[in-house]
Design a protein around this motif. Structure first.
Motif, PDB file in Angstrom:
ATOM      1  N   LEU A  19      -3.995  29.051 -16.310  1.00  0.00           N
ATOM      2  CA  LEU A  19      -3.561  29.133 -14.925  1.00  0.00           C
ATOM      3  C   LEU A  19      -3.807  27.758 -14.330  1.00  0.00           C
ATOM      4  CD1 LEU A  19      -2.599  30.659 -12.429  1.00  0.00           C
ATOM      5  CD2 LEU A  19      -4.976  31.302 -12.014  1.00  0.00           C
ATOM      6  N   VAL A  20      -2.755  27.118 -13.869  1.00  0.00           N
ATOM      7  CA  VAL A  20      -2.872  25.768 -13.324  1.00  0.00           C
ATOM      8  C   VAL A  20      -2.671  25.834 -11.829  1.00  0.00           C
ATOM      9  CG1 VAL A  20      -1.913  23.454 -13.340  1.00  0.00           C
ATOM     10  CG2 VAL A  20      -2.009  24.766 -15.461  1.00  0.00           C
ATOM     11  N   GLU A  21      -3.626  25.291 -11.088  1.00  0.00           N
ATOM     12  CA  GLU A  21      -3.525  25.222  -9.643  1.00  0.00           C
ATOM     13  C   GLU A  21      -3.515  23.752  -9.267  1.00  0.00           C
ATOM     14  OE1 GLU A  21      -6.425  26.333  -5.982  1.00  0.00           O
ATOM     15  OE2 GLU A  21      -6.138  27.895  -7.485  1.00  0.00           O
ATOM     16  N   MET A  22      -2.436  23.278  -8.656  1.00  0.00           N
ATOM     17  CA  MET A  22      -2.320  21.879  -8.292  1.00  0.00           C
ATOM     18  C   MET A  22      -2.387  21.729  -6.793  1.00  0.00           C
ATOM     19  SD  MET A  22       0.605  20.399 -10.829  1.00  0.00           S
ATOM     20  CE  MET A  22       0.565  18.827 -10.021  1.00  0.00           C
ATOM     21  N   HIS A  23      -3.076  20.688  -6.336  1.00  0.00           N
ATOM     22  CA  HIS A  23      -3.180  20.373  -4.911  1.00  0.00           C
ATOM     23  C   HIS A  23      -2.725  18.941  -4.714  1.00  0.00           C
ATOM     24  CE1 HIS A  23      -5.503  23.980  -3.743  1.00  0.00           C
ATOM     25  NE2 HIS A  23      -5.854  23.945  -5.027  1.00  0.00           N
ATOM     26  N   ASN A  24      -1.994  18.693  -3.630  1.00  0.00           N
ATOM     27  CA  ASN A  24      -1.525  17.341  -3.313  1.00  0.00           C
ATOM     28  C   ASN A  24      -1.986  16.983  -1.917  1.00  0.00           C
ATOM     29  OD1 ASN A  24      -0.213  17.679  -5.710  1.00  0.00           O
ATOM     30  ND2 ASN A  24       1.808  17.188  -4.945  1.00  0.00           N
ATOM     31  N   CYS A  25      -2.199  15.692  -1.669  1.00  0.00           N
ATOM     32  CA  CYS A  25      -2.580  15.224  -0.334  1.00  0.00           C
ATOM     33  C   CYS A  25      -1.457  15.449   0.637  1.00  0.00           C
ATOM     34  CB  CYS A  25      -2.920  13.729  -0.383  1.00  0.00           C
ATOM     35  SG  CYS A  25      -4.332  13.329  -1.408  1.00  0.00           S
ATOM     36  N   ARG A  26      -1.812  15.777   1.869  1.00  0.00           N
ATOM     37  CA  ARG A  26      -0.807  15.941   2.920  1.00  0.00           C
ATOM     38  C   ARG A  26      -0.224  14.597   3.288  1.00  0.00           C
ATOM     39  NH1 ARG A  26      -1.049  21.022   5.298  1.00  0.00           N
ATOM     40  NH2 ARG A  26      -2.994  22.095   4.939  1.00  0.00           N
ATOM     41  N   VAL A  44       0.853  -1.184   0.000  1.00  0.00           N
ATOM     42  CA  VAL A  44       0.000   0.000   0.000  1.00  0.00           C
ATOM     43  C   VAL A  44       0.891   1.236   0.000  1.00  0.00           C
ATOM     44  CG1 VAL A  44      -1.765   1.276   1.272  1.00  0.00           C
ATOM     45  CG2 VAL A  44      -1.842  -1.224   1.217  1.00  0.00           C
ATOM     46  N   PHE A  45       0.724   2.093  -0.992  1.00  0.00           N
ATOM     47  CA  PHE A  45       1.565   3.277  -1.135  1.00  0.00           C
ATOM     48  C   PHE A  45       1.011   4.489  -0.398  1.00  0.00           C
ATOM     49  CE2 PHE A  45       2.341   0.643  -4.877  1.00  0.00           C
ATOM     50  CZ  PHE A  45       3.698   0.445  -4.729  1.00  0.00           C
ATOM     51  N   GLY A  46      -0.238   4.438   0.032  1.00  0.00           N
ATOM     52  CA  GLY A  46      -0.855   5.582   0.703  1.00  0.00           C
ATOM     53  C   GLY A  46      -1.222   6.664  -0.291  1.00  0.00           C
ATOM     54  N   THR A  47      -1.877   7.704   0.185  1.00  0.00           N
ATOM     55  CA  THR A  47      -2.312   8.766  -0.719  1.00  0.00           C
ATOM     56  C   THR A  47      -1.518  10.052  -0.532  1.00  0.00           C
ATOM     57  OG1 THR A  47      -4.015   9.539   0.811  1.00  0.00           O
ATOM     58  CG2 THR A  47      -4.667   7.870  -0.808  1.00  0.00           C
ATOM     59  N   SER A  48      -0.598  10.064   0.416  1.00  0.00           N
ATOM     60  CA  SER A  48       0.200  11.268   0.649  1.00  0.00           C
ATOM     61  C   SER A  48       0.980  11.636  -0.607  1.00  0.00           C
ATOM     62  CB  SER A  48       1.162  11.036   1.814  1.00  0.00           C
ATOM     63  OG  SER A  48       1.885  12.203   2.081  1.00  0.00           O
ATOM     64  N   GLY A  49       0.868  12.887  -1.021  1.00  0.00           N
ATOM     65  CA  GLY A  49       1.568  13.356  -2.203  1.00  0.00           C
ATOM     66  C   GLY A  49       0.799  13.210  -3.501  1.00  0.00           C
ATOM     67  N   HIS A  50      -0.323  12.488  -3.484  1.00  0.00           N
ATOM     68  CA  HIS A  50      -1.111  12.326  -4.707  1.00  0.00           C
ATOM     69  C   HIS A  50      -1.765  13.641  -5.086  1.00  0.00           C
ATOM     70  CE1 HIS A  50      -1.664   7.768  -5.151  1.00  0.00           C
ATOM     71  NE2 HIS A  50      -0.593   7.996  -4.418  1.00  0.00           N
ATOM     72  N   GLN A  51      -1.841  13.891  -6.370  1.00  0.00           N
ATOM     73  CA  GLN A  51      -2.510  15.091  -6.850  1.00  0.00           C
ATOM     74  C   GLN A  51      -4.009  14.889  -6.732  1.00  0.00           C
ATOM     75  OE1 GLN A  51      -1.083  16.424 -10.637  1.00  0.00           O
ATOM     76  NE2 GLN A  51      -2.815  17.766 -10.951  1.00  0.00           N
ATOM     77  N   CYS A  52      -4.720  15.929  -6.296  1.00  0.00           N
ATOM     78  CA  CYS A  52      -6.165  15.829  -6.126  1.00  0.00           C
ATOM     79  C   CYS A  52      -6.845  17.073  -6.679  1.00  0.00           C
ATOM     80  CB  CYS A  52      -6.522  15.624  -4.660  1.00  0.00           C
ATOM     81  SG  CYS A  52      -5.993  16.975  -3.577  1.00  0.00           S
ATOM     82  N   ASN A  53      -8.143  16.968  -6.890  1.00  0.00           N
ATOM     83  CA  ASN A  53      -8.947  18.073  -7.413  1.00  0.00           C
ATOM     84  C   ASN A  53      -9.680  18.721  -6.246  1.00  0.00           C
ATOM     85  OD1 ASN A  53     -10.924  19.707  -8.539  1.00  0.00           O
ATOM     86  ND2 ASN A  53     -11.335  18.314 -10.226  1.00  0.00           N
TER      87      ASN A  53
END
Length: 136
Positions: free
Chosen positions: A129-136, A86-95
């Motif tokens: 304009l690109v706004e990227m969000h990643n999981c903590r 299991v790699f977890g979701t930390s660092g994954h890009q999200c909307n």
């Protein structure tokens, strides 16, 4: 999920008609999701020479033949667990604005997201304009 929602539906297509007995795919998906969310965890209990599946906790409702039951809980996919792959979701890009599975609230498992970077645009006219969000 299929058998209880089957209905015969016939449609005319040109010279010959066709009939379907399957419920719509999204209807089956909704039913299975509802059953999954209400599934009961069970364990085996020896009663005489028989093994029975009984709810693991008295807080769980008794299950019927139409309910989903499970013996082992699914792993937590939110946190990294290399032993189980299991790699977890930390660092994954999200909307950030999506209520679906790609949304930060679901994908980040309630941990929220961070806005890790911003960009310097070196052009005369900015086109995107690109706004990227990643999981903590």
């Amino acid at each position: 999920a299929l058998l209880t929602h089957v209905k015969l539906e016939c449609k005319c297509h040109g010279v010959s008609g066709s009939c379907e007995v399957m419920p719509p795919f999204h209807k089956v998906g909704d039913i299975l999701k509802e059953k999954f969310e209400g599934a009961t965890e069970v364990h085996t209990k020896q009663v005489g020479s028989h093994k029975l599946l009984v709810p693991k906790s008295s807080r769980f409702k008794p299950y019927t033949a139409q309910d989903l039951i499970y013996l082992l809980a699914s792993p937590d996919f939110c946190d990294r667990d290399p032993q189980h792959g299991v790699f977890g979701t930390s660092g994954h890009q999200c909307n950030r604005t999506s209520p679906a599975m790609d949304g930060c609230e679901l994908l980040c498992c309630g941990r929220g997201c961070k806005f890790p970077w911003c960009c310097a645009v070196r052009c005369k006219q900015c086109r995107h304009l690109v706004e990227m969000h990643n999981c903590r």
